[in-house]
Write a protein that holds these residues in place. Structure first.
Motif, PDB file in Angstrom:
ATOM      1  N   GLU A  98       0.866  -1.188   0.000  1.00  0.00           N
ATOM      2  CA  GLU A  98       0.000   0.000   0.000  1.00  0.00           C
ATOM      3  C   GLU A  98       0.907   1.244   0.000  1.00  0.00           C
ATOM      4  O   GLU A  98       1.832   1.338   0.810  1.00  0.00           O
ATOM      5  CB  GLU A  98      -0.910  -0.061   1.234  1.00  0.00           C
ATOM      6  N   PRO A  99       0.671   2.177  -0.934  1.00  0.00           N
ATOM      7  CA  PRO A  99       1.689   3.223  -1.141  1.00  0.00           C
ATOM      8  C   PRO A  99       1.890   4.198   0.014  1.00  0.00           C
ATOM      9  O   PRO A  99       3.005   4.709   0.168  1.00  0.00           O
ATOM     10  CB  PRO A  99       1.241   3.936  -2.415  1.00  0.00           C
ATOM     11  N   THR A 100       0.880   4.474   0.844  1.00  0.00           N
ATOM     12  CA  THR A 100       1.177   5.357   1.990  1.00  0.00           C
ATOM     13  C   THR A 100       2.063   4.629   3.004  1.00  0.00           C
ATOM     14  O   THR A 100       2.794   5.274   3.761  1.00  0.00           O
ATOM     15  CB  THR A 100      -0.084   5.915   2.682  1.00  0.00           C
ATOM     16  N   ALA A 116       1.723   9.749  -3.344  1.00  0.00           N
ATOM     17  CA  ALA A 116       1.076   8.456  -3.596  1.00  0.00           C
ATOM     18  C   ALA A 116      -0.337   8.687  -4.105  1.00  0.00           C
ATOM     19  O   ALA A 116      -1.005   9.644  -3.731  1.00  0.00           O
ATOM     20  CB  ALA A 116       1.034   7.605  -2.326  1.00  0.00           C
ATOM     21  N   THR A 117      -0.753   7.773  -4.937  1.00  0.00           N
ATOM     22  CA  THR A 117      -2.128   7.751  -5.429  1.00  0.00           C
ATOM     23  C   THR A 117      -3.053   7.170  -4.372  1.00  0.00           C
ATOM     24  O   THR A 117      -2.704   6.209  -3.698  1.00  0.00           O
ATOM     25  CB  THR A 117      -2.208   6.880  -6.694  1.00  0.00           C
ATOM     26  N   ALA A 161      -2.449  13.250   6.219  1.00  0.00           N
ATOM     27  CA  ALA A 161      -1.949  14.206   7.217  1.00  0.00           C
ATOM     28  C   ALA A 161      -0.902  13.539   8.095  1.00  0.00           C
ATOM     29  O   ALA A 161       0.107  14.161   8.465  1.00  0.00           O
ATOM     30  CB  ALA A 161      -3.113  14.739   8.061  1.00  0.00           C
ATOM     31  N   SER A 162      -1.107  12.262   8.416  1.00  0.00           N
ATOM     32  CA  SER A 162      -0.117  11.542   9.224  1.00  0.00           C
ATOM     33  C   SER A 162       1.210  11.434   8.475  1.00  0.00           C
ATOM     34  O   SER A 162       2.282  11.623   9.061  1.00  0.00           O
ATOM     35  CB  SER A 162      -0.632  10.135   9.567  1.00  0.00           C
ATOM     36  N   VAL A 163       1.136  11.128   7.181  1.00  0.00           N
ATOM     37  CA  VAL A 163       2.375  11.037   6.394  1.00  0.00           C
ATOM     38  C   VAL A 163       3.037  12.420   6.321  1.00  0.00           C
ATOM     39  O   VAL A 163       4.267  12.534   6.363  1.00  0.00           O
ATOM     40  CB  VAL A 163       2.100  10.465   4.985  1.00  0.00           C
ATOM     41  N   ARG A 198       6.352  16.616   3.632  1.00  0.00           N
ATOM     42  CA  ARG A 198       6.770  16.171   2.299  1.00  0.00           C
ATOM     43  C   ARG A 198       5.731  15.298   1.600  1.00  0.00           C
ATOM     44  O   ARG A 198       6.049  14.629   0.603  1.00  0.00           O
ATOM     45  CB  ARG A 198       8.114  15.435   2.409  1.00  0.00           C
ATOM     46  N   ALA A 199       4.483  15.290   2.074  1.00  0.00           N
ATOM     47  CA  ALA A 199       3.468  14.383   1.517  1.00  0.00           C
ATOM     48  C   ALA A 199       2.707  15.025   0.361  1.00  0.00           C
ATOM     49  O   ALA A 199       2.416  16.223   0.374  1.00  0.00           O
ATOM     50  CB  ALA A 199       2.482  13.961   2.607  1.00  0.00           C
TER      51      ALA A 199
END
Lengths: 447, 447
Positions: B73-75, B92-93, B109-111, B118-119
């Motif tokens: 999963e990309p996140t 990420a998509t 928001a967590s990322v 940098r998300a």
């Protein structure tokens, strides 16, 4: 009961005590600082603990003034921790009421890949109208319906996790075949709550799937745990209650056709560790003094469905309270708190102080030896397979537990001195699950 | 057009070319190995690239025999990368059709917190019945409806991200007030597709919210991009088409009331870099030879809605094809591929070879200087604000791009030699978004 007990560190911002953030030592911004969580996880790993755990609910709980509120999404925390640790198990809560099985199954499988087999999922149904109203509903679904949906959710998730055989990837460069399509299958689930075709878009993960954890102690919760859970977190205030719970849940697990050793029961304990017993009690009292009673009184009013004006801090709980049947979530916790208040004839002010540390979990203030004694006692008396350690203050409470209590448990032969396994299930002495669709696995299981 | 161009590395398992995994150098198990992705990200950061990007769809795409399929999963990937890099942007998509806004807003928001700003979120609506059938639907919703829902989804998400003022946390230990409750608000969204109360259970993140990225080039897609997107990925085969797209989207952005500099347009390029032009062409030809034509033919039959028996590998595309209106997803890509095949009179075998690298994105085989020339040419001619670099083979294709092409672009003054900013928006020269609910921010915005 196996020879070794199991220890999980339940981590919550700067500690489980609601006033911990007000201590001079606490960083009130730690709850959004990933480096802070990574350091806690590394401390737990230094102590050879089985796992760390993050609770969760998709809602802002309570008044944001009361304590650090808002949390990094816990699978994000687990992932950041996974790549900066090597052995510690990684458990996070996620809701079966407010996720899609496909997305959640994939996310936990991804964490299991990233951690090389250290992921665990604490399965919750999520009570509360506030959470429901973040997902297009007016109120929380009925307790029974939430648990029925949770059971179907877990059924879908395990099918998705098993949708790839472990040996599906052949990676034959010469023939140009990456995976054997016959070993990757649709699940075509058609149920009451979910319709999911599959397959999952991720090969079967190192553990097969994440460790399944559960923490509800209501009737529905215990039945669910008996069927699905491999580890159970529970709040128990007295040895007698803990033994009853342990015996009951093991019996239910047998009745569900499972080996009682395949479910590990971990009551919570909020250790407040001092150099002396008096020192520990002082720490506990200092934390109690730092509780803002108005936030706590408001929460009690909501929990007991009483007008806040009727709650006098210097009186006991009113005689006329709702019953567990009137409560939609945290049913067993409601009963536990009422029983605690009645048994010890606590004023509301005293009750608030008792709940400040562990929200109903057992708080234990003492020396490292006394904490180790308390743990050993319940373990030897058949009340626990291990403990859910909930430090009142972090990081200092975890440091003290790891540096002072763990060595005592190790000296007594009760806890591992080195990791002997690499996966979360390995730490808990549990077997890797067979693939329900794999014929070879099925043959082994049938023997 | 600013002086510097922007470079995003679009990463896909062992490369964008479908046969890349068959090369001797490729690790066919890399797609589930997080260390592999972390190293790629560190390479991109060594090259001072703006960002890396992972595509996604909540479905197993195509035959698992064809190429490495199934993705972390990309996140989850972004999070693991975030804590092992310091500057590279992380995109990420995620789908607006198959996520809940509350959960997805919180995860991005967590990322953003974990990465210190940098998300980025590539907003997609997700076409295809296969994906729909993983989420209880029989078929994909209508294209227009998907885009309406996407617009409302982004509206809800931005409200949630703005539900905390930047200065909500006061952390007053003395008074016992952690956050100012007046600066944390419900959003009470009531729309056609979503009802969400809020607030988000996470304070506003370093960038305010993730960079909003979009990649659909249909009419609906371009209108959506003009309203919301800050960066746009697009497939363009010719300079003329790319200039038309660039001019059109900038005009639409102005028409939507936005500064045309607030949207950065990045066409894809699949560079195949050789020591000489001939060497590059040999690499391209070797990859084409490794394509299994049957997998590709089946995919073409599905794309063009034709019986597979009617597709002769040594003939051109049949005259009678569906139109873009008949296609539910990837509409503009469909037209691009038909135009490419007709313009160059490609046999199906040749078309398959052309699509093998970039699925319709421009493939360019040449020396590092020639790749740099190709990039500079489009940039100077007003066809691009930068490029979406899609290495045919990974990690070697990214290594060569970073070690050989980037230094040429730097020498020419076209690309940064050091990071000057710390956030993803900073790299792209974009401003941190104001909080729609914050009165001080609103006053600044109104000036």
């Amino acid at each position: 009961m196996s020879k070794h007990l199991h220890l999980n560190a339940f981590l919550m911002s700067v500690g489980h005590h609601e006033a911990a953030w007000r201590l001079p030592e606490s960083d009130p911004h730690a709850h959004t600082d990933i480096d802070y969580y990574v350091k806690l996880a590394q401390t737990a790993e230094r102590g050879k603990l089985d796992s760390i755990f993050f609770a969760d609910s998709p809602v802002l709980m309570g008044d944001p003034g009361r304590r650090p509120s808002g949390k990094l999404e816990p699978t994000v925390i687990l992932t950041a921790v996974a790549v900066q640790t090597s052995r510690i198990g990684l458990i996070a809560t996620a809701s079966t009421s407010y996720n899609d099985p496909y997305n959640l199954a994939r996310r936990f499988a991804s964490v299991d890949w990233v951690s090389n087999g250290r992921a665990g999922w604490n399965i919750v149904t999520t009570a509360g109208a506030d959470a429901a109203r973040n997902f297009g509903l007016d109120d929380t679904p009925d307790h029974r319906v939430r648990y029925e949906k949770a059971a179907e959710f877990v059924d879908v998730a395990t099918k998705l996790w098993d949708s790839w055989d472990d040996d599906a990837i052949v990676a034959d460069k010469e023939l140009g075949i990456h995976a054997d399509a016959a070993k990757v299958r649709k699940i075509l689930h058609r149920g009451e709550h979910f319709r999911v075709d599959g397959p999952l878009n991720l090969p079967r993960s190192p553990q097969g799937y994440p460790l399944l954890v559960q923490a509800g102690s209501s009737e529905d919760g215990k039945e669910f745990a008996a069927r699905y859970a491999e580890a159970v977190f529970t709040a128990q205030q007295t040895l007698e209650d803990a033994k009853d719970f342990y015996t009951d849940l093991k019996a239910r697990t047998i009745a569900a056709g499972r080996d009682p050793e395949s479910i590990k029961i971990l009551p919570g304990i909020v250790p407040i560790i001092g150099d002396t017993e008096e020192h520990a009690r002082e720490l506990d009292a200092e934390l109690a003094r730092l509780i803002s009673p108005e936030y706590a009184r408001k929460q009690l009013a909501e929990r007991f469905k009483l007008p806040i004006d009727e709650l006098d801090l210097d009186s006991e709980l009113p005689a006329d309270l709702p019953t567990e049947d009137d409560i939609e979530g945290a049913k067993s916790r409601f009963t536990l708190i009422v029983n605690l208040a009645r048994r010890e004839r606590l004023t509301l002010r005293e009750l608030i102080a008792r709940l400040g540390g562990g929200r109903g979990h057992r708080t234990f203030a003492g020396t490292a030896v006394q904490v180790a004694d308390a743990i050993e006692d319940w373990f030897r008396q058949g009340a626990a397979d291990g403990f859910n350690i909930m430090p009142a203050v972090l990081p200092s409470g975890l440091d003290r537990f790891v540096d002072e209590v763990v060595p005592i448990l190790q000296e007594r032969g009760l806890f591992r001195t080195e990791y002997t396994e690499t996966t979360l299930r390995g730490h808990y002495g549990l077997a890797r699950p067979a693939n329900q669709f794999d014929e070879a696995d099925a043959l082994v299981a049938a023997r």
